[in-house]
Design an enzyme around this catalytic site. Structure first.
Site, PDB file in Angstrom:
ATOM      1  N   LYS A  49       0.834  -1.203   0.000  1.00  0.00           N
ATOM      2  CA  LYS A  49       0.000   0.000   0.000  1.00  0.00           C
ATOM      3  C   LYS A  49       0.870   1.254   0.000  1.00  0.00           C
ATOM      4  O   LYS A  49       1.942   1.272   0.604  1.00  0.00           O
ATOM      5  CB  LYS A  49      -0.904  -0.016   1.229  1.00  0.00           C
ATOM      6  CG  LYS A  49      -1.851   1.169   1.354  1.00  0.00           C
ATOM      7  CD  LYS A  49      -2.672   1.046   2.623  1.00  0.00           C
ATOM      8  CE  LYS A  49      -3.625   2.230   2.759  1.00  0.00           C
ATOM      9  NZ  LYS A  49      -2.905   3.510   2.879  1.00  0.00           N
ATOM     10  N   LYS A  54       7.501   0.767   1.607  1.00  0.00           N
ATOM     11  CA  LYS A  54       8.223  -0.020   0.606  1.00  0.00           C
ATOM     12  C   LYS A  54       9.569   0.621   0.277  1.00  0.00           C
ATOM     13  O   LYS A  54      10.600  -0.056   0.224  1.00  0.00           O
ATOM     14  CB  LYS A  54       7.398  -0.142  -0.685  1.00  0.00           C
ATOM     15  CG  LYS A  54       6.063  -0.838  -0.543  1.00  0.00           C
ATOM     16  CD  LYS A  54       5.391  -1.024  -1.882  1.00  0.00           C
ATOM     17  CE  LYS A  54       5.262   0.251  -2.696  1.00  0.00           C
ATOM     18  NZ  LYS A  54       4.539   1.328  -2.008  1.00  0.00           N
ATOM     19  N   LYS A  80       4.974   8.243  -7.997  1.00  0.00           N
ATOM     20  CA  LYS A  80       5.463   9.318  -7.123  1.00  0.00           C
ATOM     21  C   LYS A  80       6.969   9.501  -7.262  1.00  0.00           C
ATOM     22  O   LYS A  80       7.510  10.511  -6.839  1.00  0.00           O
ATOM     23  CB  LYS A  80       5.127   9.006  -5.657  1.00  0.00           C
ATOM     24  CG  LYS A  80       3.660   8.905  -5.338  1.00  0.00           C
ATOM     25  CD  LYS A  80       3.414   8.908  -3.842  1.00  0.00           C
ATOM     26  CE  LYS A  80       4.114   7.796  -3.103  1.00  0.00           C
ATOM     27  NZ  LYS A  80       3.641   6.440  -3.471  1.00  0.00           N
ATOM     28  N   ASP A 168      -1.743  -0.511  -4.462  1.00  0.00           N
ATOM     29  CA  ASP A 168      -3.126  -0.041  -4.424  1.00  0.00           C
ATOM     30  C   ASP A 168      -3.792  -0.086  -5.798  1.00  0.00           C
ATOM     31  O   ASP A 168      -5.004  -0.254  -5.908  1.00  0.00           O
ATOM     32  CB  ASP A 168      -3.196   1.418  -3.933  1.00  0.00           C
ATOM     33  CG  ASP A 168      -2.479   1.631  -2.618  1.00  0.00           C
ATOM     34  OD1 ASP A 168      -1.248   1.479  -2.604  1.00  0.00           O
ATOM     35  OD2 ASP A 168      -3.132   1.963  -1.622  1.00  0.00           O
TER      36      ASP A 168
END
Length: 339
Positions: A49, A54, A80, A168
């Site tokens: 998630k 991570k 991102k 996600d």
């Protein structure tokens, strides 16, 4: 038997063949190879998630592996583009998508030095993604891997290639390693909360689905991050049939150092043994086919007050939707006899 023609004997076909075989047998064979066999690159996809840790886990894991003498390539596959920020002390590196667009506009070719950067033995790059509302993140990942192939991805020589994937999102590109057998195994990062375990369960479901279709990717295990000791993540792993590779505690020292972009997985640091063991587990854990949980089974890992069980689903009516009493009008539909 030789046949004589004039003064010179002419060898028969059988004699010629025998001489050729003797000549071939006299050639010394090559010396046996005594060097260490070249190991196959392990390509490992890490899912979890968003915000679960991570990038923190991978930055420290890849750093520790490099310090152990392994050749490691870390590829950020999150739009991102923050996978490598901790590794580079907070600095962001140019992404493959951004660099490719800029170079194409200038009529130039992308070279490896434009997109891949090094720190203390770790090689790292970011695929990147489109700006909000300007494209598909999954398609960006596919484009990024197409460019990596042009740059010679399949000829690179690494012990480990670690891929950081957002769990996600379930659209095409994000499931690429599982759907196309691009990795040998998957590791899920989760915590003792329902949302991160929901994502981990989805990843297990994807692996199980593609195994049914003949795929080979398996789940090597779970990393429990920000572990507060409540045990839900460990219970999930046990129910899904996957091992817990490491439990990283919810420790204030880790939080502060991570926030200041400091690597804690360095040899000699207080946290070194934890990442040394994680590196060993990641290398040795075999990929297994998980058993994904049903939604009710996933909820069952948590206390009732934590997930709101006991709430009933009360169906809405058209009167509710219109906030007024509705007048039922007779139907004008014509019904024919025998229809």
């Amino acid at each position: 038997m030789n046949v004589t023609v004039g003064a010179k004997p002419v060898p028969s076909a059988q004699a010629s063949q025998a001489e050729a075989l003797r000549a071939e047998a006299s050639i010394e064979p090559d010396a046996p190879v005594t060097s260490e066999p070249k190991k196959e690159t392990q390509i490992i996809a890490i899912y979890g998630k968003g915000g679960i840790g991570k990038s923190f886990t991978l930055a420290n894991l890849s750093y520790m592996m490099a310090q152990q003498g392994k050749r490691v390539l870390l590829i950020g596959c999150d739009p991102k583009s923050d996978t490598t920020s901790l590794l580079f002390g907070g600095r962001s590196c140019p992404t493959i998508i951004e660099t490719s667009s800029r170079k194409k506009a200038a009529g130039e070719q992308v070279i490896i030095g434009d997109v891949c950067f090094k720190r203390d033995g770790v090689f790292a790059m970011e695929l990147g993604g489109p700006e909000v509302g300007r494209g598909c993140g999954g398609r960006g990942i596919i484009h990024g891997f197409e460019l990596l192939e042009k740059l010679g991805f399949h000829q690179w020589d690494f012990d480990y290639v670690l891929l950081d994937f957002l769990g996600d999102v379930v659209c095409g590109g994000f499931g690429l390693p599982i759907a196309r057998d691009m990795c040998q195994k998957v590791i899920v990062v989760g915590s003792n909360d329902l949302q991160s375990l929901y994502v981990a369960n989805n990843v297990c479901s994807a692996v199980d689905y593609f195994r049914k279709l003949g795929g080979n990717v398996g789940v090597a295990g779970m990393v429990v991050n920000k572990d507060d000791g409540t045990g839900e993540a460990a219970a999930f792993a046990a129910a899904a049939g996957i091992p817990v590779l490491s439990a990283i505690p919810a420790d204030d020292d880790i939080r502060r150092k991570s926030a200041s972009y400091e690597i804690i997985g360095k040899p000699g640091s207080p946290w070194a043994p934890m990442f040394e063991e994680l590196a060993r587990q990641v290398a040795e854990a075999p990929p297994v086919r998980p058993t994904p949980l049903t939604h009710d089974a996933l909820l069952g890992l948590f206390k009732g007050e934590a997930v709101g069980r006991g709430v009933t689903l009360d169906p809405a009516t058209m009167e509710d939707m219109c906030a007024a009493e509705l007048v039922t009008k007779p139907s004008l539909e014509v019904v024919y006899e025998g229809a």
